[in-house]
Design a protein around this motif. Structure first.
Motif, PDB file in Angstrom:
ATOM      1  N   VAL A  11      58.657  64.721  39.411  1.00  0.00           N
ATOM      2  CA  VAL A  11      59.205  65.838  38.634  1.00  0.00           C
ATOM      3  C   VAL A  11      59.759  65.343  37.303  1.00  0.00           C
ATOM      4  CG1 VAL A  11      60.921  67.684  38.580  1.00  0.00           C
ATOM      5  CG2 VAL A  11      59.717  67.173  40.708  1.00  0.00           C
ATOM      6  N   ARG A  12      60.444  64.209  37.333  1.00  0.00           N
ATOM      7  CA  ARG A  12      60.982  63.645  36.086  1.00  0.00           C
ATOM      8  C   ARG A  12      59.871  63.370  35.081  1.00  0.00           C
ATOM      9  NH1 ARG A  12      65.487  58.977  37.529  1.00  0.00           N
ATOM     10  NH2 ARG A  12      67.070  60.326  38.486  1.00  0.00           N
ATOM     11  N   HIS A  13      58.795  62.788  35.562  1.00  0.00           N
ATOM     12  CA  HIS A  13      57.676  62.495  34.670  1.00  0.00           C
ATOM     13  C   HIS A  13      57.050  63.783  34.152  1.00  0.00           C
ATOM     14  CE1 HIS A  13      54.099  60.667  32.976  1.00  0.00           C
ATOM     15  NE2 HIS A  13      53.344  61.449  33.733  1.00  0.00           N
ATOM     16  N   PHE A  14      56.907  64.765  34.999  1.00  0.00           N
ATOM     17  CA  PHE A  14      56.255  66.024  34.637  1.00  0.00           C
ATOM     18  C   PHE A  14      56.976  66.714  33.487  1.00  0.00           C
ATOM     19  CE2 PHE A  14      55.349  70.561  35.070  1.00  0.00           C
ATOM     20  CZ  PHE A  14      53.973  70.571  35.248  1.00  0.00           C
ATOM     21  N   VAL A  15      58.308  66.692  33.492  1.00  0.00           N
ATOM     22  CA  VAL A  15      59.083  67.421  32.470  1.00  0.00           C
ATOM     23  C   VAL A  15      59.334  66.582  31.215  1.00  0.00           C
ATOM     24  CG1 VAL A  15      60.237  68.723  34.291  1.00  0.00           C
ATOM     25  CG2 VAL A  15      61.393  66.747  33.300  1.00  0.00           C
ATOM     26  N   SER A  16      58.955  65.300  31.230  1.00  0.00           N
ATOM     27  CA  SER A  16      59.273  64.394  30.124  1.00  0.00           C
ATOM     28  C   SER A  16      58.596  64.822  28.833  1.00  0.00           C
ATOM     29  CB  SER A  16      58.888  62.956  30.474  1.00  0.00           C
ATOM     30  OG  SER A  16      57.491  62.835  30.645  1.00  0.00           O
ATOM     31  N   ARG A  17      59.073  64.286  27.731  1.00  0.00           N
ATOM     32  CA  ARG A  17      58.642  64.742  26.405  1.00  0.00           C
ATOM     33  C   ARG A  17      57.151  64.555  26.160  1.00  0.00           C
ATOM     34  NH1 ARG A  17      61.723  63.630  20.652  1.00  0.00           N
ATOM     35  NH2 ARG A  17      60.496  65.117  19.443  1.00  0.00           N
ATOM     36  N   ASP A  18      56.594  63.429  26.587  1.00  0.00           N
ATOM     37  CA  ASP A  18      55.170  63.174  26.360  1.00  0.00           C
ATOM     38  C   ASP A  18      54.281  63.909  27.357  1.00  0.00           C
ATOM     39  OD1 ASP A  18      55.540  61.625  24.157  1.00  0.00           O
ATOM     40  OD2 ASP A  18      55.444  59.710  25.217  1.00  0.00           O
ATOM     41  N   ALA A  19      54.924  64.557  28.346  1.00  0.00           N
ATOM     42  CA  ALA A  19      54.164  65.311  29.340  1.00  0.00           C
ATOM     43  C   ALA A  19      54.301  66.812  29.030  1.00  0.00           C
ATOM     44  CB  ALA A  19      54.649  64.954  30.741  1.00  0.00           C
ATOM     45  N   MET A  20      55.020  67.562  29.871  1.00  0.00           N
ATOM     46  CA  MET A  20      55.150  69.002  29.629  1.00  0.00           C
ATOM     47  C   MET A  20      56.340  69.360  28.742  1.00  0.00           C
ATOM     48  SD  MET A  20      52.476  70.170  31.013  1.00  0.00           S
ATOM     49  CE  MET A  20      52.511  71.886  31.464  1.00  0.00           C
ATOM     50  N   ASP A  21      57.154  68.387  28.404  1.00  0.00           N
ATOM     51  CA  ASP A  21      58.229  68.545  27.421  1.00  0.00           C
ATOM     52  C   ASP A  21      59.113  69.763  27.717  1.00  0.00           C
ATOM     53  OD1 ASP A  21      59.796  68.022  25.234  1.00  0.00           O
ATOM     54  OD2 ASP A  21      58.436  68.934  23.782  1.00  0.00           O
TER      55      ASP A  21
END
Length: 241
Positions: A11-21
């Motif tokens: 989830v952390r990766h998914f919402v990160s800036r380079d992902a779904m931001d």
């Protein structure tokens, strides 16, 4: 994949800036949502409502509204961001771009055999196997279906016609130096590539434009010496438009 630690990192990766931001959802907020059982995996982010968010400690109405707005905006992120956000092993932004250019949708990626993946320049056996295993996983298939049902775009919406105005940077080489306010470096590079341009790492005689952000490096002096056209971030935005 159901391990709490893996879910948290996913989830952390998914919402990160380079992902779904998805702005406003930092590690603390995600931990609180998971801890309270308000979300159990990525698709639950698109089912959460304001009333649930307000039960999170130190969550005010304005913050909750901003998070919900960011979640809604993320549904329209480019497919490259979504592919990267899924956390497929060995698939970063560059590989995500290769996949999107080749297939154009998550559905087509999921239907592709490993041998077809290996035919793409830049994708080797390890990456090809990881991609195929991801899409073969039943739990991942459920996640992808739930994201689609939630309205998350799973197809490429941006197109590049080399002979049209959309490809107005075709054949142009752009170099970026310094920090931009409105773009991450990856976002700026993808914007250039979406218009047919090429992004360089160093300023040479073949460079057409140098985009200059805050605290530029030695590339700025080099561009001045060579007479390369220098663009501010505002100039860059106008060029993209």
């Amino acid at each position: 994949t159901a391990c709490p630690g893996q879910v948290q990192e996913r989830v952390r990766h998914f919402v990160s800036r380079d992902a779904m931001d998805i702005e406003g959802l930092g590690p603390k907020q995600i931990n609180s949502l998971l801890g309270a059982g308000l979300i159990k995996d990525i698709p639950d982010l698109y089912r959460i409502d304001k009333e649930q968010l307000l039960t999170v400690e130190r969550m005010g109405e304005k913050t909750a509204d901003n998070i919900l707005k960011a979640i809604e905006i993320s549904k329209g992120r480019p497919l490259i961001n979504l592919v990267h956000a899924l956390g497929i092993p060995h698939v970063g932004l560059e590989t995500a771009e290769l996949l999107v250019r080749e297939f154009g949708s998550l559905r087509r990626m999921g239907e592709t055999e490993e041998v077809e993946l290996l035919a793409i320049a830049g994708i080797g056996p390890t990456v090809g196997k990881a991609i195929r295993e991801y899409f073969n996983s039943q739990s991942n298939q459920i996640i992808l279906k739930e994201l689609e049902d939630a309205g998350v775009s799973s197809e490429k919406t941006e197109t590049l016609d080399e002979t049209s105005a959309q490809g107005k940077l075709w054949g142009k080489r752009v170099v970026i130096t310094g920090t931009l306010d409105g773009f991450t470096r990856n976002e700026a590079e993808r914007a250039v590539k979406s218009l047919g341009g090429d992004v360089g790492n160093s300023v040479t005689l073949t460079t057409d434009f140098l985009v200059v952000g805050a605290e530029p490096g030695t590339k700025l002096n080099r561009a001045r010496q060579l007479g390369i056209e220098i663009l501010t971030e505002a100039d860059f935005i106008m060029l993209l438009r």
